[in-house]
Structures are given as structure tokens and as C-alpha cells.
Design an enzyme around this catalytic site. Structure first.
Site, PDB file in Angstrom:
ATOM      1  CB  ALA A 143      -0.937  -0.001   1.202  1.00  0.00           C
ATOM      2  CE1 TYR A 144       5.231   5.608   2.983  1.00  0.00           C
ATOM      3  CE2 TYR A 144       6.980   4.244   2.064  1.00  0.00           C
ATOM      4  CZ  TYR A 144       6.554   5.433   2.611  1.00  0.00           C
ATOM      5  OH  TYR A 144       7.447   6.473   2.773  1.00  0.00           O
ATOM      6  CB  SER A 145       5.388   0.236  -2.547  1.00  0.00           C
ATOM      7  OG  SER A 145       6.272  -0.239  -1.547  1.00  0.00           O
TER       8      SER A 145
ATOM      9  CB  SER B  49       0.388   5.500  -1.379  1.00  0.00           C
ATOM     10  OG  SER B  49       1.499   5.494  -0.500  1.00  0.00           O
TER      11      SER B  49
END
Length: 225
Positions: A131-133, A135
Site C-alpha cells: 500500500a505504501y509503495s 501510494s
């Protein structure tokens, strides 16, 4: 002339370091954050709240989008809808909300600097941080698009792409994940917040004049493209 900067996530980590660095340059800094003591307490993912805060402030010269969350440390197939949506709400929609609110005023002034904080995860993809990557890849793409849209306006838009930096944001990241992403850095250490703030200060200044829509790596040698 004293310039005014809004820094989201300005109460800790890279946001706080950037706020200190810009203040040293004589910039009037307004910190947007949910943390106590912020100049403006606002949830960047709430477009109505962001628009209201922007309307009260009026035009600004510099926007630093630093607010962000890491989100879940787990394989993609174990990430819940709520976890995925929360990461994108802060990291992507938050950046969008702030840019949309303040760009028109910068266009009227004919001068502006926008610095969006992305991450090396947005280029390489970190395991267990899907999710972080994803985003942060979106933040890079948004920066490139907006930079082109404003290229002849006097408003420059660039992104900073750090590898892992020693900040409170990483306090909840698992030791295994931190060890992995640190092992990818040829300099064999994590970065310091003040090192990143130095790059942010340049990108927020008149010294940068022929760069927009760019992603600036600060990675200790990790970056490969």
C-alpha cells in the site's frame, strides 16, 4: 520579501526538519498537522477541512506535502480494504487536496514552489509495504503531471524520493523490514532528516529554476533510475 510556506506533517520527522530549515532562511512557516501544537490542526485527507484552511490563509508561496503514513507491514493479500484506503487517503488524496487548494493562488502570483514527498518504495516497491509503495508511486506520477501542467506559470513542482530516513514515521515499521531496506543502501546507513531538509530547502527556493515534474532521489546510492 518574506515568503510563506505551508508544510503538512510539519510537527515531526521530515516535515519538522524542513520547517526548521526553511525558517532559518527567513521563510514564514505554517505547520499543518493533526498533532498538538500545529499552527493549523487539519486532516489532510479531508478535502473540506483543507479547503477551509486554505481559504482562511489565502495565497502562499511554498507548499511542502510531507504528511504521510507507512500503513500495514504485511503481504498484499493480507491487507484489508480499510488499511489500503487509509494509506491512499493520507499519502495520495492528502497531497492532491493541498495542491488543488493552493495552486490557483500561486498561479495568480506567478511564482510558487511545491515539493511532494514520495519514497524510494514508490520506485522499487518494498516487500510487505504494498500500500505504501503504491501510494508513493502515485505521488511521483502526480508530481510529474502537475509539473507539466504548470510548466510555464512560474510554479515549479518537484518530488523528493528518500530511501529510509531516521524519523518517528519508521518507529512502527518491523525490524525485519527496516533491516531489509537499509541493506539495500550502498552507504550502509539510513539517512538523516536534516539531509533531506537541505534538498527540500533548495527545491523551495529561487535557486531551482529549470526543474519541474522531477523526482529527486536522496538514497545513499540505492536509487537505480
Amino acid at each position: 520579501m518574506t515568503r510563506t510556506a505551508v508544510i503538512t506533517g510539519g510537527m515531526s520527522g521530515l516535515g519538522a526538519a524542513t520547517a526548521t530549515r526553511l525558517a532559518d532562511e527567513g521563510v514564514k512557516v505554517i505547520r499543518f498537522d493533526l498533532a498538538p501544537g500545529a499552527d493549523v490542526v487539519v486532516d489532510v485527507s479531508d478535502s473540506a477541512a483543507v479547503n477551509a484552511a486554505a481559504a482562511e490563509l489565502g495565497s502562499i508561496d511554498i507548499l511542502i506535502n510531507c504528511a504521510g503514513i507507512v500503513g500495514p507491514n504485511k503481504p498484499l493479500w493480507e491487507v484489508s480494504d480499510a488499511e489500503w484506503q487509509k494509506v491512499f487517503a493520507v499519502n495520495v488524496t492528502g497531497t492532491f487536496n493541498l495542491c488543488r487548494a493552493f495552486v490557483p493562488g500561486m498561479q495568480e502570483l506567478g511564482w510558487g514552489r511545491i515539493v511532494n514527498f514520495a519514497s524510494m518504495a514508490g520506485k522499487d516497491g518494498n516487500p510487505n509495504l504494498s500500500a505504501y509503495s503504491a501510494s508513493k508511486a502515485a505521488v511521483i506520477a502526480m508530481t510529474k503531471s502537475l509539473g507539466k501542467e504548470l510548466a510555464t506559470s512560474g510554479v515549479l513542482v518537484n518530488a523528493i524520493v528518500p530511501a529510509v530516513i531516521e524519523t518517528p514515521m519508521n518507529d512502527d515499521t518491523s525490524p525485519e523490514v527496516l533491516a531489509h531496506i537499509t541493506s539495500l543502501i550502498p552507504m550502509k546507513r539510513v539517512g538523516r532528516a536534516e539531509e533531506v531538509a537541505e534538498l527540500a530547502a533548495w527545491l523551495a527556493s529561487d535557486k531551482v529554476s529549470f526543474s519541474t515534474g522531477a523526482a529527486y532521489d536522496i538514497s545513499g546510492g540505492r536509487a537505480t533510475y
